[in-house]
Structure formats: C-alpha cells, structure tokens
Design an enzyme around this catalytic site. Sequence first.
Site: not given
Length: 277
Positions: A107, A70
């Site tokens: 997210d 990520k």
Amino acid sequence: MSSERIPLAGVIGSPIAHSRSPKIHNHWLRTHGLKGHYIPMDVVADDLEQVLRNLPKAGFVGVNITIPHKEKVLEIADLVTDRATLIGAANTLIFRKDGKIHADNTDGYGFIKNLQSAGVDWDARRGPAAVLGAGGAARAVIASLLDAGVPEILLSNRTRVRADALAQEFGKRVRVFDWVQAGNMMDYAATVVNTTSLGMIGNAPLRVPLDGLQKGAVVTDIVYAPLETKLLETAREMGCHTVDGLGMLLHQAVPGFERWFGLRPEVDSATRAAALR
C-alpha cells in the site's frame, strides 16, 4: 497436452463485490496474453486461516487481502516483511512452493508511486505532510512518507488517542493536532493526504477547513469513488496540484502481479480505464 497448472490469484475481503482489483489484474492477464485468473472471494474472519491454508492446493499462487482482514493475516502468515510489520497490516500474500505463506504490504509503495507518477513534480523533502486519519491506511501512508524523506508528519484524527498512538510508534517526526485544529495543519503542509473514508460516496463529507491550503501544495485523497472528491475539487480551485486515489490502487497491485504471474505490468491509461469499467 500440458499438465502445467494455470496460476490462480484473487482478493479476499468481506464484503468484496465492490473490489476493482479483479478488473485490474484480469486486464493485465489479457493484455499480456498470460495464462491465469484472478477472482474475488468473500471470506469471513472465522474461515480465513482455513481458506488461506487450502488455496495453494487448488492452484493459487497468492492473494490480495483487504478489509477487514489486513491485520489478522499477520498472525496467520509464516513470513512477514519488515514493512508489513512496521505498518501492522498486509495486503499481499505469496504462497511459496515450500508451503509457507509470505505476507507483504504494498500500500505504501502504491501511495508513493502514485504521487511520483501523477505529473505534479512531487518532492517529499519540500516540506511537512498533513495526514488526516489514523487507521490502517494512515499507517502505510505515514511509513512511506517518512521513508521517502518527508521532514515532518502533521497528523489529525477524529479520535485523538489513535493519532497519539501512531505518533508514539513513529517517533518525533510526527506531530499531532486535535481534529478541531486539523485545518491549521494546512498552513504548513507541502503535501496533504486524506486517509479517511470521509468524502467517499455514501459516507459523511470531510468537513476540515481548507482555507489554509498553500498554493502549489500536492493534495491527494485515497478515496477514489468519486474520483474527484470535494477535497480535491476545492484544492484544485485554490491552485494546488491534485492526485486522485485510483492510482494508489493500481500501483499497489503491480508487485503482487509480478510475483504471482512472472511479469511486471505497466500502470497506464488503459489500466485506469479497465479499473473504472
């Protein structure tokens, strides 16, 4: 015979076999009768850039990125959204027609949407939020909570220096507690969030004292295996409103699916059931 390419998407991580994302996206593709496929791809760090640069040539329109890539994808992407920059990680890539890789982080969106959709009457402004953990997930959670209007973040991490670094980055609305004092945060918190992997199946339990939890507080865990962690079970027994972590996974998937396949899907009971199969 149509020569139009079938859009492809997927999720890249290592390991990746455990990912529930293919179940979610392929459920939406089937439900809406859309052409397209979503596949898991196990890619090691050394191959990541080469794979990402080549995927559009094979018909890929984008991918999700998960652990451990990520942060790394921010160095590879040509364009990075402000929120992905703030969080320091990306979980959603869009392969643009001009060849550029566009990185975003959904997210935080998924986390907030999960709280708002869970039927617990969550209000960010009701009081401070206690956050356990200071990793990548915590960054997304803190950024989204502050953006939603939480007045103060009470933060604790097993390694204090990581929590201090986040507090320095996010500013004076973040107050750090030593891990041994983490239970004390519950006395003040209207929202409690576990962003660590403690309490997950196969991991050590979360041993933070919970006797200070306020009745009526909203308690959520980003862990979703098990669906009801010990934290959520205890909080429910103490009269708190609890929200499991599966909804965050489901809601964070919505913006990517819309960008890749041209339709904004609903997160409903059938989506939850598909993810848990």
